[in-house]
Enzyme design. Sequence first.
Site, short mmCIF file in Angstrom:
data_model
loop_
_atom_site.label_atom_id
_atom_site.label_comp_id
_atom_site.label_asym_id
_atom_site.label_seq_id
_atom_site.Cartn_x
_atom_site.Cartn_y
_atom_site.Cartn_z
CB CYS A 2 -0.91 0.04 1.03
SG CYS A 2 -1.98 -1.35 1.60
CD1 TRP A 73 -0.15 -5.65 -4.12
CD2 TRP A 73 0.00 -6.69 -1.95
NE1 TRP A 73 0.28 -7.10 -4.15
CE2 TRP A 73 0.53 -7.59 -3.14
CE3 TRP A 73 0.01 -6.98 -0.80
CZ2 TRP A 73 1.13 -8.80 -2.70
CZ3 TRP A 73 0.64 -8.12 -0.34
CH2 TRP A 73 1.26 -9.00 -1.20
N GLY A 100 0.87 -1.15 6.46
CA GLY A 100 1.15 -2.20 7.36
C GLY A 100 0.39 -3.29 7.84
CD GLU A 470 16.62 -9.70 -12.48
OE1 GLU A 470 16.29 -10.59 -11.30
OE2 GLU A 470 15.75 -9.00 -12.88
CD GLU A 477 9.45 -9.32 -11.92
OE1 GLU A 477 8.73 -9.39 -10.61
OE2 GLU A 477 10.46 -9.38 -11.94
CG HIS A 493 22.55 -33.30 -11.91
ND1 HIS A 493 23.34 -34.59 -12.11
CD2 HIS A 493 23.87 -32.29 -12.16
CE1 HIS A 493 24.46 -34.46 -12.33
NE2 HIS A 493 24.84 -33.09 -12.42
CE LYS A 590 10.58 -0.42 -8.48
NZ LYS A 590 10.97 -1.66 -9.00
C1 G6P Z 1 9.57 -7.15 -4.86
C2 G6P Z 1 9.61 -6.52 -6.16
C3 G6P Z 1 10.88 -6.97 -6.98
C4 G6P Z 1 11.84 -6.69 -6.00
C5 G6P Z 1 11.81 -7.36 -4.50
C6 G6P Z 1 12.92 -6.90 -3.63
O1 G6P Z 1 9.05 -8.49 -4.98
O2 G6P Z 1 8.47 -6.95 -7.10
O3 G6P Z 1 11.03 -6.36 -8.25
O4 G6P Z 1 13.18 -7.16 -6.46
O5 G6P Z 1 10.67 -6.73 -4.07
O6 G6P Z 1 12.88 -5.61 -3.64
P1 G6P Z 1 14.03 -4.42 -2.93
O7 G6P Z 1 13.27 -2.98 -3.12
O8 G6P Z 1 14.35 -4.91 -1.64
O9 G6P Z 1 15.15 -4.46 -3.99
#
Ligand code: G6P
Length: 595
Positions: A2, A73, A100, A470, A477, A493, A590
Amino acid sequence: MCGIVGIVRRRLGVARDLIRSLKKLEYRGYDSAGIAVMSDGDIEVVKGVGTIEAVVGDAKIRDGYVGIGHTRWATHGGVSPENAHPHLSCNGEVAVVHNGTLDDFEGMRRELIAKGHVLHSETDTEVVAHLVEGNLKSGDKPLSAFVKAIKKLKGSYAIVSIISGERALFLARNKSPLVIGLGEDGNYCASDVAALLHLTNRFIFMDDGEIALLTPSEVEIWRLNGDSLEKVHKETEEVEWTPQLLDKGAFDHFMLKEIHEQPHILRKIAESIDYYTRFSERLNSLLRDGSLTIVAAGTSYHAGLIGKYLLSKLAGVRSEIIVASEFPEWSSHLRQGDIVLAISQSGETADVLEAVRIAKSKGSKVVSIVNVPGSTLTRISDESIFIQAGPEIGVAATKTFSAQVAVLYVVSSLISGRSGISRELTEVSELLRGSMDSLDEFSKKMSDLLKDKEHVFFLGRGINYPTALEGALKLKEISYIHAEGYPAGEYKHGPLALIEEGTPAIMLVPVNEELRKKTIYNIMEVRSRGAFTITIQPRGMEIPADASLETDAWDELISPLIYTVPLQLIAYHTAVILGRDPDKPRNLAKSVTVE
Ligand code: G6P
């Protein structure tokens, strides 16, 4: 997760700015939204399920002097209009937004209902509005009614409340981000600085356990110490980010814009070697006293894996890496004097912050690599550096991954005493700048092939094993196609059993000859079982494949910075072809501020 925002000012006009701020916070969650505005005493709320534009974009809300907003969210309670914030008390005189999760709120709900309160949502947040109302009815002044309610809360919260008749914002923070923005005609608060850049670049960063009162002309902050409140004085900090950085310009999506920014960011890092030198020296000196453990989540974890590799290869530094959500279970060995390197774009990921708190409680030193200025991680670390990538809006991290890798490259090189780092990064930057169009063209073609597939595999070796992870993460995603990254040599394996006629395998071909030979065997293995192989490789190598992207990567250690870009573009174009919004993938946010 959020995002929350609050504005209080001398003149009318908060509604439009609340909506602008909320749009900047949409990356934090986008299942529902709402705003509450007060002008002559009455609080008016508009909220609902859907995007900010859909819910409040053209809301016919009376404008006011003070208001709060929220983009959600869902955690407690499903996605419904009732569960959208702001939440009101029974008499509508208290409105609250919250980021939170509150612990034990069920008990408080029961108590409130027993006292005659009618609660309309399933959320934990709503109890706060009713608690404040109850205190006001018992005769408390607004600030003390708010403080008393906050004292009852356990869990994580960034809370902003408005109270009927008060031209003020009431703020509280514990384990969820909240920043205060200082303006000419009023004051503001939000989950991050980006949300307020159109209003100010002067900020005060709140810390856990703090409560604040914002009026149009004043900001007062207190620390909750047991039952008492101690006034605190905090420095104002100026942030260099500008609102223009939050504009997607001519690009269709933020993700595409951010992919294209990478050459510029690499150059910026190349020009800032001096800035990273002090941090590297400090890390190096700390390494004499203890062991090094890296912690991160998501894409930052993949950058951390590359960092582990670089520290070992370049500087002979041994480290461990633990994914943040597992850190509490896997870190029993940490001792006084050990070092934890936390890597996070946002600096707000709850799992990372929890790991840092555990590390600190054991007497470890915490150093961090962060993108967002003033974020919690920078405030609780002993030492931090910034990756200088600017605000990243697309939920899928792209430019910040490359920036993290580049900074880890710089730090590892500085610790090892190598020279020529700036030149190398500048060369990568130039190479990428010159090849963006061809990378884009190749990636579009590949996306057209991948769009109908059920599974895609990404295989890499050594430093490009995390690049493969990655690449797979990016694809799954934002396109929702199942993708898996694997060490090329480990694939036989088990996962090899999944290869069928036409299964795509994207192979990251090493620059290093020995590694390359081994990877060619791995390519043969998957091809002979029917895989459709796509190679990303150094130029001029005869490699058996169904499609190849030749790059000018000249050195193994910088190759992730080059190979990552086509993988990001492949994910982006696949999502677009499939009609999915790459900037706002379903179910994701994010900044994940819950554990
Ligand atoms: C979320 C985002 C990812 C990100 C991860 C860690 O899952 O969707 O894109 O890599 O958080 O976020 P940070 O801000 O700690 O790099």
